[in-house]
Design a protein around this motif. Structure first.
Motif, PDB file in Angstrom:
ATOM      1  N   LYS A  33       0.730  -1.199   0.046  1.00  0.00           N
ATOM      2  CA  LYS A  33      -0.152  -0.228   0.029  1.00  0.00           C
ATOM      3  C   LYS A  33       0.862   1.248   0.052  1.00  0.00           C
ATOM      4  N   SER A  34       0.708   2.196  -0.928  1.00  0.00           N
ATOM      5  CA  SER A  34       1.361   3.369  -1.283  1.00  0.00           C
ATOM      6  C   SER A  34       0.527   4.812  -0.977  1.00  0.00           C
ATOM      7  N   ARG A  35      -0.634   4.422  -0.806  1.00  0.00           N
ATOM      8  CA  ARG A  35      -1.693   5.570  -0.796  1.00  0.00           C
ATOM      9  C   ARG A  35      -2.822   5.287   0.064  1.00  0.00           C
ATOM     10  N   TYR A  36      -3.238   6.498   0.847  1.00  0.00           N
ATOM     11  CA  TYR A  36      -4.201   6.431   1.697  1.00  0.00           C
ATOM     12  C   TYR A  36      -5.400   7.180   1.700  1.00  0.00           C
ATOM     13  N   GLU A  37      -6.688   6.672   1.288  1.00  0.00           N
ATOM     14  CA  GLU A  37      -7.826   7.245   0.871  1.00  0.00           C
ATOM     15  C   GLU A  37      -8.140   8.289   1.790  1.00  0.00           C
ATOM     16  N   LYS A  96       9.946  11.076   0.083  1.00  0.00           N
ATOM     17  CA  LYS A  96       8.842   9.546   0.370  1.00  0.00           C
ATOM     18  C   LYS A  96       8.252   9.677  -1.045  1.00  0.00           C
ATOM     19  N   SER A  97       7.840  10.660  -1.512  1.00  0.00           N
ATOM     20  CA  SER A  97       7.025  10.729  -2.881  1.00  0.00           C
ATOM     21  C   SER A  97       7.987  10.135  -3.973  1.00  0.00           C
ATOM     22  N   LYS A  98       9.395  10.288  -3.782  1.00  0.00           N
ATOM     23  CA  LYS A  98      10.460   9.903  -4.835  1.00  0.00           C
ATOM     24  C   LYS A  98      10.338   8.247  -4.868  1.00  0.00           C
ATOM     25  N   ARG A  99       9.884   7.713  -3.614  1.00  0.00           N
ATOM     26  CA  ARG A  99      10.040   6.311  -3.431  1.00  0.00           C
ATOM     27  C   ARG A  99       8.433   5.885  -3.877  1.00  0.00           C
ATOM     28  N   GLY A 100       7.522   6.569  -4.234  1.00  0.00           N
ATOM     29  CA  GLY A 100       6.156   6.266  -4.884  1.00  0.00           C
ATOM     30  C   GLY A 100       5.167   6.143  -3.534  1.00  0.00           C
ATOM     31  N   ARG A 101       5.798   6.769  -2.377  1.00  0.00           N
ATOM     32  CA  ARG A 101       4.681   6.776  -1.305  1.00  0.00           C
ATOM     33  C   ARG A 101       4.217   8.305  -0.730  1.00  0.00           C
ATOM     34  N   ILE A 119       2.488  16.741  -5.831  1.00  0.00           N
ATOM     35  CA  ILE A 119       3.324  16.405  -4.616  1.00  0.00           C
ATOM     36  C   ILE A 119       4.608  16.003  -5.335  1.00  0.00           C
ATOM     37  N   PHE A 120       4.729  15.397  -6.536  1.00  0.00           N
ATOM     38  CA  PHE A 120       5.603  14.898  -7.147  1.00  0.00           C
ATOM     39  C   PHE A 120       6.479  16.062  -7.846  1.00  0.00           C
TER      40      PHE A 120
END
Length: 218
Positions: A33-37, A96-101, A119-120
């Protein structure tokens, strides 16, 4: 060496195994899981990876025999401190976003007109500032909740816990001082501020629960 230390701790203190299992589950969750709704999902993740440490620690640091606070109050404060101490990782948003999270509630991002792409790209905008103001406001509420239970801990344990609380809380101040730039500026507490915080933490550790409650209200 670590196994021996943990075995000794479990033998000496009434530590429950469940928080350890929950922390491992949190690590497994990171694999899938890499996203939280919404914040409820993120809150559960924070329980797994951060609040469990509070549940592990309370049996070791101990509850003061003189404490008038209920055991439930102390444990709730420990849980709040766990999630509060995890919240300053807002300062690592871009890393963390650079790691896709992205450890931010997707619903709340969308509510202010932000998306993963924002974010990216890592640009501070008014929308981002407004979003972060809301996140920091909520984080401070958890710190406030945590303060209510620190006075119930054994006197020998209160100083390090207060120091942790005050230092982590200042990371939120640093994010504000950086104009909410979580992307190119790392929010941190300098050595001078850390040193200044230690006497304050020690003073609070010496205060009685009733005096501390008055201070928190003020």
């Amino acid at each position: 060496m670590y196994d021996a230390a943990l075995s000794d701790t479990v033998a000496k203190y009434p530590v429950d195994i469940q928080p350890f299992k929950d922390m491992i589950e949190g690590m497994r969750l990171d694999l899938r899981k890499s996203r939280y709704e919404n914040f409820d999902e993120l809150y559960l993740y924070c329980y797994y990876v951060a609040r469990t440490m509070g549940l592990m620690s309370v049996p070791v640091v101990g509850i003061s025999p003189e404490s008038k606070a209920s055991t439930e109050t102390v444990y709730n404060a420990a849980l709040a401190l766990g999630i509060a101490n995890h919240s300053p990782t807002y300062s690592e948003t871009l890393e963390k976003s650079k790691r896709g999270r992205i450890y931010l509630p997707q619903e709340e991002l969308a509510r202010v007109g932000l998306s993963d792409d924002n974010i990216f790209r890592g640009k501070v905008t008014d929308k981002w500032r407004n979003f972060m103001k809301g996140q920091i406001k909520r984080a401070r509420k958890f710190f406030d909740e945590a303060e209510k239970g620190v006075g119930g801990l054994n006197s020998a344990s209160r100083w390090p816990v207060w120091a942790s609380l005050l230092l982590y809380r200042q990371i939120l101040d640093a994010i504000e001082a950086n104009d909410y730039n979580n992307f190119t500026k790392r929010a941190y507490v300098g050595k001078a501020k850390k040193l200044v915080s230690l006497p304050s933490a020690y003073g609070r550790a010496l205060m009685g629960a009733s005096d501390l409650a008055k201070l928190v209200v003020r």
